[in-house]
Design a protein around this motif. Sequence first.
Motif, short mmCIF file in Angstrom:
data_model
loop_
_atom_site.label_atom_id
_atom_site.label_comp_id
_atom_site.label_asym_id
_atom_site.label_seq_id
_atom_site.Cartn_x
_atom_site.Cartn_y
_atom_site.Cartn_z
N LEU A 150 13.85 13.86 -10.83
CA LEU A 150 13.83 13.47 -9.43
C LEU A 150 12.81 12.37 -9.18
O LEU A 150 12.99 11.51 -8.32
N ASN A 151 11.73 12.39 -10.00
CA ASN A 151 10.67 11.40 -9.82
C ASN A 151 11.19 9.97 -9.92
O ASN A 151 10.78 9.11 -9.15
N HIS A 152 12.09 9.73 -10.89
CA HIS A 152 12.65 8.39 -11.04
C HIS A 152 13.25 7.91 -9.73
O HIS A 152 13.00 6.80 -9.26
N TYR A 153 14.06 8.81 -9.13
CA TYR A 153 14.76 8.42 -7.92
C TYR A 153 13.79 8.27 -6.75
O TYR A 153 13.96 7.40 -5.90
N LEU A 154 12.78 9.15 -6.71
CA LEU A 154 11.79 9.04 -5.63
C LEU A 154 11.11 7.69 -5.69
O LEU A 154 10.94 7.00 -4.67
N LEU A 155 10.72 7.28 -6.90
CA LEU A 155 9.98 6.02 -7.02
C LEU A 155 10.89 4.83 -6.71
O LEU A 155 10.48 3.90 -5.99
N LEU A 156 12.11 4.86 -7.21
CA LEU A 156 13.05 3.76 -6.92
C LEU A 156 13.29 3.65 -5.43
O LEU A 156 13.30 2.55 -4.85
N SER A 157 13.45 4.82 -4.78
CA SER A 157 13.67 4.82 -3.34
C SER A 157 12.47 4.25 -2.60
O SER A 157 12.62 3.47 -1.65
N ALA A 158 11.26 4.61 -3.07
CA ALA A 158 10.06 4.08 -2.42
C ALA A 158 9.99 2.56 -2.56
O ALA A 158 9.66 1.85 -1.61
N VAL A 159 10.33 2.06 -3.77
CA VAL A 159 10.28 0.61 -3.98
C VAL A 159 11.28 -0.10 -3.07
O VAL A 159 10.95 -1.09 -2.41
N LEU A 160 12.50 0.44 -3.00
CA LEU A 160 13.51 -0.19 -2.14
C LEU A 160 13.07 -0.16 -0.68
O LEU A 160 13.23 -1.13 0.05
N PHE A 161 12.52 0.98 -0.26
CA PHE A 161 12.09 1.09 1.13
C PHE A 161 10.99 0.07 1.44
O PHE A 161 10.98 -0.57 2.49
N LEU A 193 0.83 -1.20 0.00
CA LEU A 193 0.00 0.00 0.00
C LEU A 193 0.86 1.25 0.00
O LEU A 193 0.55 2.24 -0.67
N LEU A 194 1.98 1.19 0.76
CA LEU A 194 2.89 2.34 0.81
C LEU A 194 3.41 2.67 -0.58
O LEU A 194 3.40 3.83 -1.02
N VAL A 195 3.84 1.62 -1.32
CA VAL A 195 4.36 1.86 -2.67
C VAL A 195 3.27 2.40 -3.57
O VAL A 195 3.48 3.37 -4.33
N ALA A 196 2.05 1.80 -3.48
CA ALA A 196 0.97 2.25 -4.35
C ALA A 196 0.65 3.72 -4.09
O ALA A 196 0.49 4.51 -5.02
N GLU A 197 0.61 4.07 -2.80
CA GLU A 197 0.27 5.44 -2.43
C GLU A 197 1.35 6.41 -2.92
O GLU A 197 1.04 7.47 -3.49
#
Lengths: 177, 108
Positions: B4-15, A109-113
Amino acid sequence: MDLILFYVFGAVAVVASLFVVGQRHPMYSVLLLIVSFGGLAGLYILLEAPFVAVTQIIIYAGAIMVLFLFTVMLLNPHRDDEGVPPAASLWGPSGGPGPLRIGALLSVLLVAELGWALSRIQTTPFDEAPADIQSVREIGRRLFTDYAFAFEATSLLILVAMVGAVILARKPPRGLQ
Amino acid sequence: MLTLNHYLLLSAVLFAIGTSGVFLRRNLITMLLSIEIMLNAVNLLFVAAGREWVSRIEPPSLALDGQIIVFFVMTVAAAEAAVGLAIVIALFRHRETLSPDAFTALKW
């Protein structure tokens, strides 16, 4: 070109991290995490932060992961995930206990959000970087002037962690057992 | 083009991978490794944000703050790994297992 490299390094980091979580033996997990850190170091170079990339390799992959490897070899834990049925530890149809599935659900959910939120903002490509953003000298100067207090506090933290680790990991004296 | 969006999304996926590792795995060492993944996701974000701000603040060297914070995160991660692994060794000596479900002495 940058985009291709970004996807290559990002894919290395993400896939290796996925295998770290999915791997059953901690030894392979540690080795795969080093691969993931290598991918991240490539990303740092793409971001024009070569000094961070080098420290990532030297400190993370070189020092911290060796610490993990030593522990894995010292404990030699063959029987990891003992209480959990094999198929249930990851995405099993029968599923693990409730909290496990809720935790996985929360992270998805965190990723989706975050993906939804990021898709709604517009960012521009990175501007041309001036030369001093890459300068190790500038980093050192800031570290020993503006961040001198934090730097000294860090040395204290390392000392405390070292003493704490020695005290925690030594064999307890006879009288305490 | 890279944004920056690319890195934000990659970081979110890793987290998120790190988070799910902590929740899904029943092995203390793998859980510590997942925490390292999360720390690295945040590090990536710091560096990317610093890169983004290079041309927007005066003087540009202030954008180096992102990279400097990463060094402090790395030292904290090293301290955390040392203490965490010492605790794992001490726990393993008591129960001969790495499953966090075995350590319920503090559970009500």
